[in-house]
Enzyme design. Structure first.
Site, PDB file in Angstrom:
ATOM      1  N   GLU A  15     -12.359  -2.087  12.767  1.00 30.65           N
ATOM      2  CA  GLU A  15     -12.014  -1.743  11.083  1.00 30.65           C
ATOM      3  C   GLU A  15     -13.006  -1.819   9.649  1.00 30.65           C
ATOM      4  O   GLU A  15     -13.913  -0.630   9.359  1.00 30.65           O
ATOM      5  CB  GLU A  15     -10.929  -1.544  10.329  1.00 30.65           C
ATOM      6  CG  GLU A  15     -10.797  -0.928   8.705  1.00 30.65           C
ATOM      7  CD  GLU A  15      -9.280  -0.791   7.695  1.00 30.65           C
ATOM      8  OE1 GLU A  15      -8.993  -2.182   8.560  1.00 30.65           O
ATOM      9  OE2 GLU A  15      -9.797  -0.694   7.086  1.00 30.65           O
ATOM     10  N   ASP A  50      -8.478  -8.989   3.985  1.00 33.33           N
ATOM     11  CA  ASP A  50      -8.502  -7.642   5.133  1.00 33.33           C
ATOM     12  C   ASP A  50      -9.287  -8.048   6.630  1.00 33.33           C
ATOM     13  O   ASP A  50     -10.627  -6.498   6.548  1.00 33.33           O
ATOM     14  CB  ASP A  50      -8.392  -6.595   4.613  1.00 33.33           C
ATOM     15  CG  ASP A  50      -7.395  -5.314   5.189  1.00 33.33           C
ATOM     16  OD1 ASP A  50      -6.877  -5.831   6.515  1.00 33.33           O
ATOM     17  OD2 ASP A  50      -7.627  -4.099   4.891  1.00 33.33           O
ATOM     18  N   GLU A  84       1.011  -1.370  -0.318  1.00 37.56           N
ATOM     19  CA  GLU A  84       0.032  -0.200   0.003  1.00 37.56           C
ATOM     20  C   GLU A  84       0.911   1.147  -0.286  1.00 37.56           C
ATOM     21  O   GLU A  84       0.850   2.393   0.531  1.00 37.56           O
ATOM     22  CB  GLU A  84      -1.404   0.142   0.991  1.00 37.56           C
ATOM     23  CG  GLU A  84      -1.840  -1.457   1.128  1.00 37.56           C
ATOM     24  CD  GLU A  84      -2.872  -0.929   2.212  1.00 37.56           C
ATOM     25  OE1 GLU A  84      -2.679  -0.525   3.415  1.00 37.56           O
ATOM     26  OE2 GLU A  84      -4.392  -1.667   2.021  1.00 37.56           O
TER      27      GLU A  84
HETATM   28  C1  GCV Z   1      -2.480   0.554   8.767  1.00 34.26           C
HETATM   29  C2  GCV Z   1      -5.974  -1.895   5.461  1.00 34.26           C
HETATM   30  C3  GCV Z   1      -6.607  -0.541   6.278  1.00 34.26           C
HETATM   31  C4  GCV Z   1      -5.239   0.191   6.420  1.00 34.26           C
HETATM   32  C5  GCV Z   1      -3.461  -0.530   7.006  1.00 34.26           C
HETATM   33  C6  GCV Z   1      -3.251  -1.818   6.224  1.00 34.26           C
HETATM   34  C7  GCV Z   1      -2.452  -2.716   7.002  1.00 34.26           C
HETATM   35  O1  GCV Z   1      -5.542  -1.642   4.090  1.00 34.26           O
HETATM   36  O2  GCV Z   1      -8.022   0.099   5.131  1.00 34.26           O
HETATM   37  O3  GCV Z   1      -5.461   1.225   7.134  1.00 34.26           O
HETATM   38  O4  GCV Z   1      -2.996   0.394   7.246  1.00 34.26           O
HETATM   39  O5  GCV Z   1      -4.173  -2.716   6.043  1.00 34.26           O
HETATM   40  O6  GCV Z   1      -2.514  -3.295   7.792  1.00 34.26           O
HETATM   41  O7  GCV Z   1      -1.337  -2.286   6.811  1.00 34.26           O
END
Ligand code: GCV
Length: 717
Positions: free
Chosen positions: A410, A382, A308
């Site tokens: 989340e 996720d 990411e």
């Molecule tokens: C810390 C998901 C979440 C992100 C998070 C990522 C990760 O994509 O939406 O906010 O980033 O996981 O675990 O690195």
């Protein structure tokens, strides 16, 4: 009216200030140490607790003294230490106990492992003593908290004889906290790390945080977000981290930091962060030495690399082994570790996102240093309300592999929905990977017993913030608590954990404990029902992931769009991950692969995760898929209604503040559950073209309205 008022007042006075009448903001978490009102139980305990002797002299022993004194006063009021006989407590590590006591505990002591402990009643000189001992002072602290839990939950301590030890070495919280105090995916206020005022101003929260964690056996904290900022590694911040580490040390908690891979460029003035460049490796070695000079028990680094948008070794044509091993060599002389995250998926790889971590890591098995742990999320996408276990578990026999659970919610209501997550953790830990034949449970990968691992670990992404009750919703404290308990012992039953948490946090009153436990234990299934039944996943709205958004199809990367995950069309719905589809099933051991490849044997909870299925497919209960889906959404709403009314019926058992705050949260959850039901059914109905089955409420709101909702300021984004 006036009569009732006086009656209540009298009851409150009678109940001597404590438990139910005064406002309770929840700050004390599960360490409420409610006064024991039942005189039989109280007298029995007091007959064992006339005196307390401590052996040893350390900051941890001081912490134990403080905790015992606080707990006893609170549990027993002024009665503590006022009995006439001399039965009492003996507390100290084995190296500090006298031979008389040691002799009595010879067998038990030889069985203590790691930071485990023994609590045993023995007779010394005709007097009954309860000895709490361990090989380390931290073990004694764990034993003390365990003993206090028994008192809090009104368990018998007559002839007490307990031996327990942590089954996993590293039991840690990962804070996704930024240096500006915002918290990524945090819904309980801001970060509790007050960087601006550190190192001189030490917020009392740090100590209370450490106490709470030690009480459940957590022994590590990664302070900073995995989407990291290199500044945390500068002297200015290291000094602040040291101040936190100093507070945590007596509680047995090590600090860890996230390492931004490009730090050598950003704060080290190097031109590259290539892990094979000598200067880069040297920079990390020097930086590590600098940290250890300040914090001699620093735990090590947690790294999100090439995921990411985070920088990593692949930016230089290198791989995860090059990156992780370079850092591992830097921390090795100090006994540090590197936790390298497996949460990767490529923007260029058109393959099913669920397959990418396995494809990228499993071929490297056996090549990571022995102080590297690969940190793997519980599922391959996720932190969804439900995912099958990640196929990497058990697939890397020669690599240390640790679990990453998400405690913060989340994808599950973002801190406003009661979802008791230990139920989810239990489901994952109990899953059978079949890697070494039947019984190769994920828990055995995590405690290292499946492949005889030397270092084991488990991390939970924290749900903690500056809210007075720490987690926003009082009930979500149970997720922090339950995570810690399962990190200590991944074989514990989540329902047992719920029960002890309820008793410690609220009351031992049976008429309260029973319904609340039932509600907690079923709450995870409820959220699945109203959000993502039958294996649907990642249909949350864009970016912030708050609320439903199955229609989202306009994001730049295909795998960011919910339509990628549900693939609904006129023929049906679901992601075909079998051998006729993306073949993600091939990443599991063959016994598991066969189960998931076959629609008949795939558990219905994972149906749409693994299969694309026609709307009129017959479910095991005889309903069509469409009807079944609609009925599940409705069931989810009904279940929240039931939770809400159960809660409202329990008013008399708890303090007004927590009662009210929780009650309001149920209103939020019910509204949201309806929102999920209505919007998802309206959306999917466009493809199924079928009417809602009997019993499912029709939405009064249009799909267009739901689609128009925007949440630019949703927290944690
Ligand atoms: C810390 C998901 C979440 C992100 C998070 C990522 C990760 O994509 O939406 O906010 O980033 O996981 O675990 O690195």
């Amino acid at each position: 009216m006036i009569k009732t008022f006086y009656k209540t007042l009298l009851i409150c006075l009678f109940l001597s200030i404590h438990n139910i009448c005064s406002a309770n903001d929840g700050y004390k978490l599960w360490l409420q140490y409610n006064y024991i009102e039942d005189s039989d139980i109280r007298d029995n305990y007091l007959s064992h607790l006339n005196s307390v002797q401590y052996f040893g002299d350390s900051e941890t022993i001081n912490v134990i003294k403080e905790e015992i004194s606080l707990a006893m006063k609170s549990l027993f009021g002024n009665d503590y230490l006022k009995n006439i006989n001399k039965n009492g407590l003996i507390i100290g590590a084995t190296s500090n106990l006298n031979t008389k006591i040691l002799k009595k505990l010879k067998n038990e002591i030889s069985n203590i492992q790691k930071d485990g402990f023994v609590i045993k009643q023995v007779k010394i000189g005709g007097i009954k003593q309860i000895v709490i001992t361990a090989k380390t002072d931290i073990g004694v602290l764990y034993g003390t908290f365990n003993f206090l839990k028994r008192l809090q939950t009104h368990q018998s301590i007559d002839k007490i004889n307990v031996i327990d030890f942590p089954k996993v070495d590293i039991r840690m919280l990962n804070h996704w906290d930024n240096l500006d105090r915002t918290v990524e995916r945090g819904y309980s206020g801001f970060s509790i790390w007050d960087w601006h005022r550190l190192p001189n101003y030490i917020d009392t929260r740090y100590k209370d945080y450490a106490r709470a964690n030690a009480s459940i056996g957590i022994n590590g904290t990664a302070l900073t977000n995995v989407n990291s900022n290199a500044l945390i590694l500068t002297p200015h911040y290291i000094e602040k981290v040291k101040a936190i580490a100093d507070v945590f040390r007596p509680y047995g908690i090590k600090v860890y930091l996230t390492a931004r891979f490009s730090a050598p460029i950003e704060i080290g003035n190097l031109e590259t962060a290539d892990p094979l460049d000598e200067n880069v490796a040297k920079w990390w070695k020097d930086k590590t030495a600098e940290i250890y000079k300040e914090i001699p028990d620093f735990g090590g680094f947690l790294v999100k690399a090439n995921s990411e948008g985070q920088p990593g070794p692949q930016n230089y044509g290198r791989n995860h082994i090059d990156g992780a091993n370079m850092l591992a060599d830097a921390v090795k002389p100090f006994n540090g570790i590197v936790m390298w995250r497996a949460f990767v998926y490529s923007e260029h790889d058109p393959d099913d996102r669920a397959k990418q971590a396995y494809s990228e890591f499993v071929p490297y098995d056996g090549q990571f240093r022995d102080n590297v742990l690969i940190q793997v999320k519980n599922g391959a996408i996720d932190f969804q309300p439900r995912e099958p276990f990640h196929p990497m578990f058990g697939a890397m026999a020669k690599t240390n592999l640790m679990m990453e659970f998400q405690i913060t919610q989340e994808y599950m209501g973002q801190g406003t929905h009661l979802v008791y997550q230990p139920k989810l953790y239990e489901e994952v830990l109990k899953a059978d990977t079949y890697r070494e034949g039947k019984g190769s449970f994920v828990a055995k990968v995590i405690d290292g017993s499946l492949h005889n691992k030397k270092i084991t670990g488990i991390a939970g992404v924290a749900n903690i913030g500056t809210d007075i009750n720490w987690t926003g919703h009082h009930f979500l404290q149970a997720n922090w608590y339950g995570f810690g308990r399962m990190a200590w012992n991944p074989y514990l039953k989540s329902s047992d954990i719920a029960e002890e948490w309820i008793k410690m946090t609220f009351t031992n009153e049976k008429a309260f404990v029973k319904p609340v436990k039932k509600m907690m234990v079923s709450s995870r299934e409820t959220v699945v029902n109203y959000m993502t039944p039958y294996g649907l996943h990642h249909i949350m709205a864009t970016g912030h992931h708050f609320g439903p958004g199955p229609w989202v199809d306009n994001l730049s990367r295909p795998e960011w769009n919910p339509v990628y995950y549900h693939k609904a069309d006129e023929n049906g719905v679901g992601f075909n991950r079998t051998n006729t589809g993306s073949n993600a099933t091939a990443q599991y051991a063959s016994a598991v692969k066969e189960i998931y490849n076959n629609i008949e044997t795939t558990p219905e909870i994972y149906l749409l995760w693994f299969h694309h299925i026609p709307w009129d497919y017959k479910l095991k209960n005889g309903e069509t898929l469409w009807n079944g889906l609609a009925l599940k959404y409705q069931q989810g709403v009904n279940e929240v209604e039931e939770m809400k009314s159960t809660w409202n019926s329990l008013k008399k058992y708890i303090d007004p503040q927590r009662f009210k705050e929780i009650s309001m949260m149920f209103d939020v959850q019910l509204n949201d559950a309806k929102w999920w039901r209505d919007s998802c059914l309206l959306y999917f109905q466009q493809f199924s073209k079928k009417p809602l089955p009997k019993g499912v409420e029709k939405s009064k709101i249009t799909l267009e309205y739901f689609k128009s909702l925007k949440f630019p300021f949703a927290p944690g984004n």
